[in-house]
Design a protein around this motif. Structure first.
Motif, PDB file in Angstrom:
ATOM      1  N   VAL A   1      11.791   4.692  -8.041  1.00 14.10           N
ATOM      2  CA  VAL A   1      10.509   5.319  -7.756  1.00 14.10           C
ATOM      3  C   VAL A   1      10.697   6.341  -6.642  1.00 14.10           C
ATOM      4  CG1 VAL A   1       9.096   3.346  -8.422  1.00 14.10           C
ATOM      5  CG2 VAL A   1       9.872   3.543  -6.064  1.00 14.10           C
ATOM      6  N   LEU A   2       9.929   7.401  -6.734  1.00 11.66           N
ATOM      7  CA  LEU A   2       9.918   8.393  -5.673  1.00 11.66           C
ATOM      8  C   LEU A   2       8.675   8.145  -4.836  1.00 11.66           C
ATOM      9  CD1 LEU A   2      11.745  10.930  -5.099  1.00 11.66           C
ATOM     10  CD2 LEU A   2       9.751  12.251  -5.806  1.00 11.66           C
ATOM     11  N   ILE A   3       8.872   8.043  -3.524  1.00 10.14           N
ATOM     12  CA  ILE A   3       7.747   7.760  -2.623  1.00 10.14           C
ATOM     13  C   ILE A   3       7.848   8.669  -1.399  1.00 10.14           C
ATOM     14  CG2 ILE A   3       7.527   5.341  -3.341  1.00 10.14           C
ATOM     15  CD1 ILE A   3       9.148   4.577  -0.885  1.00 10.14           C
ATOM     16  N   ASP A   4       6.860   8.589  -0.518  1.00 15.83           N
ATOM     17  CA  ASP A   4       6.941   9.354   0.728  1.00 15.83           C
ATOM     18  C   ASP A   4       8.093   8.814   1.568  1.00 15.83           C
ATOM     19  OD1 ASP A   4       4.805  10.882   0.086  1.00 15.83           O
ATOM     20  OD2 ASP A   4       3.344   9.704   1.248  1.00 15.83           O
ATOM     21  N   LYS A   5       8.795   9.735   2.197  1.00 15.83           N
ATOM     22  CA  LYS A   5       9.947   9.337   2.986  1.00 15.83           C
ATOM     23  C   LYS A   5       9.559   8.333   4.071  1.00 15.83           C
ATOM     24  CE  LYS A   5      13.729  11.378   5.498  1.00 15.83           C
ATOM     25  NZ  LYS A   5      14.321  12.616   5.956  1.00 15.83           N
ATOM     26  N   ALA A   6       8.390   8.531   4.664  1.00 17.98           N
ATOM     27  CA  ALA A   6       7.952   7.654   5.758  1.00 17.98           C
ATOM     28  C   ALA A   6       7.791   6.209   5.296  1.00 17.98           C
ATOM     29  CB  ALA A   6       6.637   8.174   6.326  1.00 17.98           C
ATOM     30  N   ASP A   7       7.584   5.999   4.002  1.00 18.38           N
ATOM     31  CA  ASP A   7       7.410   4.640   3.478  1.00 18.38           C
ATOM     32  C   ASP A   7       8.731   3.997   3.055  1.00 18.38           C
ATOM     33  OD1 ASP A   7       4.642   4.695   3.722  1.00 18.38           O
ATOM     34  OD2 ASP A   7       4.364   5.613   1.744  1.00 18.38           O
TER      35      ASP A   7
ATOM     36  N   ASN B   1       0.806  -1.212   0.000  1.00 14.98           N
ATOM     37  CA  ASN B   1       0.000   0.000   0.000  1.00 14.98           C
ATOM     38  C   ASN B   1       0.850   1.277   0.000  1.00 14.98           C
ATOM     39  OD1 ASN B   1      -2.442   1.311  -0.113  1.00 14.98           O
ATOM     40  ND2 ASN B   1      -2.633   1.464   2.125  1.00 14.98           N
ATOM     41  N   ILE B   2       1.888   1.259  -0.814  1.00 12.74           N
ATOM     42  CA  ILE B   2       2.775   2.419  -0.901  1.00 12.74           C
ATOM     43  C   ILE B   2       2.546   3.117  -2.240  1.00 12.74           C
ATOM     44  CG2 ILE B   2       5.186   3.161  -1.073  1.00 12.74           C
ATOM     45  CD1 ILE B   2       5.821   0.771   0.844  1.00 12.74           C
ATOM     46  N   ASN B   3       2.304   4.398  -2.161  1.00 10.83           N
ATOM     47  CA  ASN B   3       1.989   5.170  -3.350  1.00 10.83           C
ATOM     48  C   ASN B   3       3.259   5.646  -4.059  1.00 10.83           C
ATOM     49  OD1 ASN B   3       0.230   6.398  -5.135  1.00 10.83           O
ATOM     50  ND2 ASN B   3       0.285   8.343  -4.025  1.00 10.83           N
TER      51      ASN B   3
END
Ligand code: ASP
Ligand code: MG
Length: 404
Positions: free
Chosen positions: A381-387, A366-368
């Motif tokens: 891929v670039l994702i939210d740092k928290a993920d 469930n990582i965007n």
């Protein structure tokens, strides 16, 4: 009998005890009858400490004097290692970069090696000396000492190996090889037996700081096989070389880079030349751009997003804020709560579906995904740092659990 070049990083020579350990590694190869050339970095944090000292006195000291200062770090470790070897009953001689025949360009602080004339090294080897050479330095055409840029000792070692056609070039460090992911953070990360130059270069830029980039480029150019290994464990390390087709791995590693920020320029007029103008402006200021994404035009405008190194974010904003107005764009927004996660592998070139597998792993967790970029042997891929951490683990599980 072989000619062996062994390089030891700062942590491997940091004190008397570590120097003795290095001397044991070196002399055990020497006792087998090999010629041994050793390249050393400055002890521990010496280089950082020297820079600190200089800054206290003069924050804008000239680059020439900085190099005069910094070359001293390697001079100390080389002489101390030669003495340690002598003390163990073996003949050794230490040589500074210029004595070892290193000629460099004149750019203090970031000099390039132009040539290595290893006559002196050869002469010392023929006297059966173990030769200890200071890494990271050489002499320019003004007869001044120069340094090669941080982490440059790896390159010194590869340059000697190339100039002397060494049989083996070993880079000893404080990790015991190249892993499929950071072993301190990812469950199941494992050491690779070998990795290609190109994969190593990709992983180095992605933050797996095992080898200096330039050293890998040089090794590739001169076909020098490198072995990366630990001076403490005495175990087999990872070989960096030109891999054959059968050896090509689908994925060699998963890496994460947090040192990144995303900028978006909104409402850019949808006509030719604007991307050119924006990115040449950034290039003029030496701001490196990584992933770029452009939305499709709508109502005559589009958005352009790109990533830069985190510490370049503010200067990029400052540079573009007024400029985009003159271009007719509406706003610039920035976000440094992002992470770039990448997979690298020379096998993906000829193997469809790798990207889909990576995206599936992210979907299952469930990582965007915010941005995507690909090259022949890399998908990022670039994702939210928290993920970030979770993404690396789940992708690693996907590709590497299947193999074991
Ligand atoms: N001592 C230098 C540095 O710390 C060179 C090296 O370690 O390779 O950057
Ligand atoms: Mg160092």
């Amino acid at each position: 009998m072989a000619l062996i070049v062994q390089k030891f990083g700062g942590s491997s020579v940091k004190d008397a005890e570590h120097l003795r350990n290095v001397a044991e590694i070196v002399t055990s190869r020497y006792r087998e009858g090999n010629d041994v050339v050793v390249v050393v970095s400055a002890q521990g944090d010496t280089t950082d400490d020297l820079i600190e000292k200089a800054k206290e006195i003069n924050p804008n000291g000239s680059k020439r004097e900085m190099d005069q200062l910094m070359t001293a770090g390697e001079q100390i470790s080389a002489a101390l290692l030669a003495m340690t070897i002598e003390n163990m009953g073996f003949p050794a001689v230490s040589l500074l970069g210029w004595q070892a025949g290193f000629t460099t360009s004149s750019a203090y602080g970031s000099a390039r090696i132009k040539r290595v004339d290893p006559e002196r090294i050869r002469a010392e080897l023929s006297r059966r000396n173990i030769v200890v050479v200071t890494g990271f330095q050489g002499l320019n055409r003004y007869d001044d000492m120069t340094t090669l840029g941080r982490g440059g000792s790896d390159t010194s070692a590869v340059a000697i190996a190339a100039a002397m056609h060494a049989d083996l070039c070993q880079i000893y460090t404080d990790v015991d090889g190249v892993y499929t992911a950071d072993p301190r953070k990812v469950n199941g990360a494992r050491k690779l037996d070998f990795i290609s130059y190109d994969e190593m270069l990709e992983l180095a830029t992605l933050g797996a700081q095992v080898l200096n980039n330039r050293s890998v480029e040089m090794a590739k150019k001169y076909h020098i096989e490198l072995e990366v290994l630990s001076s403490l464990t005495r175990e087999k390390g990872t070989i960096v070389k030109e891999v054959t087709n059968v050896e090509k791995m689908l994925i060699t590693g998963v890496a994460k880079d947090d040192n990144i920020a995303r900028l978006s320029i909104l409402g850019v007029p949808d006509r030719p030349g604007l991307a050119f103008k924006i990115f040449s402006k950034l290039a003029q200021k030496n701001i490196n751009v990584d992933i770029i994404l452009q939305s499709i035009g709508r109502n005559g405008t589009k958005d352009i997003s790109f990533t830069v190194e985190k510490d370049k974010m503010q200067s990029a904003i400052d540079l573009l804020r007024d400029y985009i107005e003159t271009l007719g764009a509406t706003a610039i927004v920035a976000d440094d709560n992002v992470a770039k996660v990448s997979i690298v592998g020379s096998g993906m070139e000829s193997h469809p579906g790798v990207a889909a597998d990576m995206f599936e792993a992210l979907f299952e967790a469930n990582i965007n995904i915010r941005m995507i970029s690909t090259s022949e042997i890399k998908i990022s891929v670039l994702i939210d740092k928290a993920d970030g951490a979770r993404a690396v683990q789940t992708i690693h599980d996907k590709f590497f659990d299947a193999l074991s």
